[in-house]
Design an enzyme around this catalytic site. Structure first.
Site, short mmCIF file in Angstrom:
data_model
loop_
_atom_site.label_atom_id
_atom_site.label_comp_id
_atom_site.label_asym_id
_atom_site.label_seq_id
_atom_site.Cartn_x
_atom_site.Cartn_y
_atom_site.Cartn_z
N GLU A 262 0.88 -1.18 0.00
CA GLU A 262 0.00 0.00 0.00
C GLU A 262 0.90 1.21 0.00
O GLU A 262 1.39 1.64 1.05
CB GLU A 262 -0.88 0.00 1.27
N CYS A 296 -2.31 9.22 2.25
CA CYS A 296 -2.00 8.63 0.95
C CYS A 296 -3.06 9.02 -0.07
O CYS A 296 -2.80 9.08 -1.27
CB CYS A 296 -1.89 7.12 1.07
P1 NAD Z 1 8.21 5.36 4.55
O1 NAD Z 1 8.27 4.62 3.27
O2 NAD Z 1 9.33 6.28 4.87
O3 NAD Z 1 8.13 4.31 5.77
C1 NAD Z 1 7.06 3.39 5.86
C2 NAD Z 1 7.48 2.21 6.72
O4 NAD Z 1 8.44 1.45 6.00
C3 NAD Z 1 8.14 2.58 8.05
O5 NAD Z 1 7.70 1.71 9.06
C4 NAD Z 1 9.61 2.37 7.75
O6 NAD Z 1 10.36 2.14 8.91
C5 NAD Z 1 9.52 1.15 6.86
N1 NAD Z 1 10.72 0.87 6.07
C6 NAD Z 1 11.45 1.75 5.34
N2 NAD Z 1 12.50 1.11 4.78
C7 NAD Z 1 12.42 -0.20 5.16
C8 NAD Z 1 13.22 -1.35 4.89
N3 NAD Z 1 14.31 -1.29 4.16
N4 NAD Z 1 12.83 -2.53 5.43
C9 NAD Z 1 11.71 -2.62 6.18
N5 NAD Z 1 10.93 -1.54 6.49
C10 NAD Z 1 11.27 -0.35 5.96
O7 NAD Z 1 6.80 6.13 4.59
P2 NAD Z 1 6.25 7.19 5.61
O8 NAD Z 1 6.95 8.50 5.41
O9 NAD Z 1 6.20 6.62 6.98
O10 NAD Z 1 4.73 7.34 5.12
C11 NAD Z 1 4.33 8.14 4.06
C12 NAD Z 1 4.13 7.34 2.79
O11 NAD Z 1 3.23 6.25 3.03
C13 NAD Z 1 3.48 8.15 1.68
O12 NAD Z 1 4.10 7.84 0.47
C14 NAD Z 1 2.03 7.67 1.69
O13 NAD Z 1 1.35 7.86 0.48
C15 NAD Z 1 2.21 6.23 2.03
N6 NAD Z 1 0.99 5.63 2.59
C16 NAD Z 1 0.26 4.79 1.80
C17 NAD Z 1 -0.93 4.26 2.27
C18 NAD Z 1 -1.77 3.35 1.41
O14 NAD Z 1 -2.65 2.68 1.97
N7 NAD Z 1 -1.56 3.30 0.10
C19 NAD Z 1 -1.37 4.56 3.56
C20 NAD Z 1 -0.59 5.41 4.35
C21 NAD Z 1 0.59 5.94 3.85
#
Ligand code: NAD
Length: 515
Positions: A262, A296
């Site tokens: 997502e 998102c």
């Molecule tokens: P992010 O990608 O920086 O982090 C998201 C999660 O991924 C965190 O828990 C982070 O620690 C983890 N992560 C990052 N690198 C990783 C790795 N190498 N291995 C394992 N885990 C890892 O995102 P963010 O800044 O927290 O959130 C914002 C983003 O999330 C935006 O792009 C938003 O659109 C998206 N989002 C999407 C949805 C959806 O349902 N489509 C919902 C909420 C947020």
């Protein structure tokens, strides 16, 4: 207030939580500070898990799964029902903690926890409907049917902006499916994760099912990378940026595991000349400034018919000028802060890019100067919601998701042209059209697929604010995952086709004889 909330939610006594922490505590210290985006001050510290902790937590989760899968699904549903009730009882303090930790307004924080309550209700009903179908066998005296079994351990990786509900969408369906969920939350919202997981696991423990909701909090290179590479997780459900999803998707596919992704959105609304402009304006404003543009599903692009573009844009600019920005926990405030200073800088650099590419800033476009904020909010990360007019020209920066309240306004001549503009971005999460014409609505949602290319499409409703009953998720770079409603539960289970020969003949399919 922070102290009182931590007490109410039991966080003050949680061994992971450190009451007094320096704001610069870092991953290297084994403790991080959860920072309030509203004041820039630490709320509390959180002890991080290391590689040994990770190993212990996952090994215990694997043991717990062996017990949990034996519990009949409707009984698993009763545990989820009790968790929903416990969340209901904690709706306000938990919603306020969400608001405190990630800066969304109080109503949205409480609404987020309500979303978890709603998915718990939905999952309880599902616990009696995890059904497979029976197919006629071509062989005499044979019965063929399919059944759905738990997948095992589910790794849930969550983004900062929905620190409660994204876990809820996954964990409530995972739990009724018979899975054990191990949650790796964002390090920007660890307190909400600790409080939420404690409510779920205490409820399950009290009902005789210990260890089925696990939490692992740590740096991406210590616990995140371990989790995605770990073959004990047949399913990794990851919510976050497209950058993260691309990496997680590759690592999990490399071990032939399953992902539910997502990821980011770049959501657009088309406004036709015959639209109800008051209705459209309310939806656009909520979609673009709500949660300070950090959903998102936030509305990032507006595509307005050229005949009404100026009139409609003026209406939005006037509405933006009335928006109260401030402490998200205060009544009357509609927009809180961005999550951190890096997000503010990202907001500023996107606006600079928009200007250099020919965009015209109509309102906003800057951080809120400290002089305009009360003393205690001066360390917060406040920006002014912004509208940038692109007109009929390209604006490359609008093709990217900037996680901030920036709305780019484009104009169009024909609906076909508007749909092409709408679909021209890499992401495919949420989309909307405002029109009183049945034909325009149908054109945008046509079953041929020639309308919106997104996973979510709305007619006379904005891009954000999904309900639990429908499957949630998006196409293209949004990752293709579906969560929450409809048959999204199938992602948390494995399908098994069973064929039973209740006769005494050796019968082969396709008429093959082997005698
Ligand atoms: P992010 O990608 O920086 O982090 C998201 C999660 O991924 C965190 O828990 C982070 O620690 C983890 N992560 C990052 N690198 C990783 C790795 N190498 N291995 C394992 N885990 C890892 O995102 P963010 O800044 O927290 O959130 C914002 C983003 O999330 C935006 O792009 C938003 O659109 C998206 N989002 C999407 C949805 C959806 O349902 N489509 C919902 C909420 C947020």
């Amino acid at each position: 207030m922070a102290h009182q909330l931590l007490e109410t939610l039991g966080l003050a006594d949680d061994p992971r939580v450190v009451a007094n922490v320096a704001s610069n505590a870092s991953v290297a210290d084994g403790v991080i500070a959860s920072m309030s985006p509203t004041t820039g001050e630490p709320i509390a510290g959180v002890r991080l898990d290391n590689a040994d902790d990770y190993e212990r937590i996952v090994a215990e989760a694997a043991e717990a799964f062996k017990q949990w899968r034996e519990v009949p699904a409707p009984q698993r549903g009763q545990v989820v029902r009790a968790i929903g009730d416990a969340l209901r009882e904690n709706l306000e303090p938990l919603g306020e903690l969400v608001a405190l930790e990630v800066g969304k307004i109080r109503a949205e924080g409480i609404g987020e926890v309500q979303e978890t309550v709603d998915i718990a209700d939905f999952a309880v009903g599902l616990s009696r409907q995890l059904h497979g179908i029976t197919m006629p066998s071509e062989r005499p005296k044979h019965r063929m049917y399919e059944q759905w079994l738990p997948v095992g351990l589910v790794g849930i990786i969550t983004a900062f902006n929905f620190p409660n509900a994204v876990w809820g969408w996954n964990a409530m369906l995972g739990a009724v499916s018979g899975d054990v969920c191990v949650w790796k939350p964002s390090l920007m919202a660890p307190l909400t994760a600790i409080a939420t997981n404690a409510i779920a696991s205490k409820t399950a423990d009290a009902m005789g099912h210990p260890g089925i909701f696990r939490l692992v909090i740590g740096a991406d290179d210590v616990v995140g990378e371990r989790m995605i590479a770990d073959r004990r997780f047949p399913l990794i459900s990851a919510t976050g940026s497209c950058r993260m999803g691309r990496h997680v998707g590759q690592v999990v596919a490399g071990r032939l595991g399953r992902t539910l992704l997502e990821l980011g959105g770049n959501n657009g609304i088309i406004v036709e000349p015959d639209a109800d402009l008051d209705l459209a304006a309310k939806s656009v404003v909520f979609g673009s400034v709500g949660t300070c543009g950090q959903r998102c599903t936030s509305t990032r692009r507006l595509i307005v018919h050229e005949s009404i573009a100026d009139q409609f844009t003026d209406k939005l600019v006037a509405a933006y000028r009335t928006i109260t920005i401030g402490d998200p926990l205060e009544d009357g405030v509609l927009v809180g802060p961005l999550i951190n200073e890096a997000s503010v800088q990202n907001f500023e650099s996107s606006i600079e890019a928009a200007k250099s590419q020919g965009g015209e800033v109509l309102v906003g476009g800057e951080r809120v100067p400290a002089s305009e904020l009360p003393e205690r909010l001066r360390g917060g990360h406040f920006v002014r919601p912004t509208i940038v007019r692109a007109g009929s020209q390209n604006l490359p920066i609008a093709m990217e998701e900037t996680f901030a309240p920036i709305l780019y306004v484009f104009s169009y001549k024909t609906l076909d042209e508007a749909i092409e503009m709408h679909n021209s971005v890499d992401q495919g999460l949420s989309s909307a059209i405002f029109s009183r014409s049945l034909c325009s609505g149908e054109r945008f949602t046509t079953p041929s697929g020639a309308g919106s290319d997104c996973g979510l499409v709305y007619v006379n409703q904005g891009t954000s604010g999904a309900e639990i009953g429908g499957a949630f998720g998006g196409e293209k770079d949004t990752g293709g995952g579906r969560e929450s409603g409809s048959d999204a539960w199938k992602a948390y289970m494995r399908r098994q086709t069973v064929t039973v020969n209740f006769g005494d003949e050796f019968a082969l399919a396709q008429g093959i004889r082997f005698e």
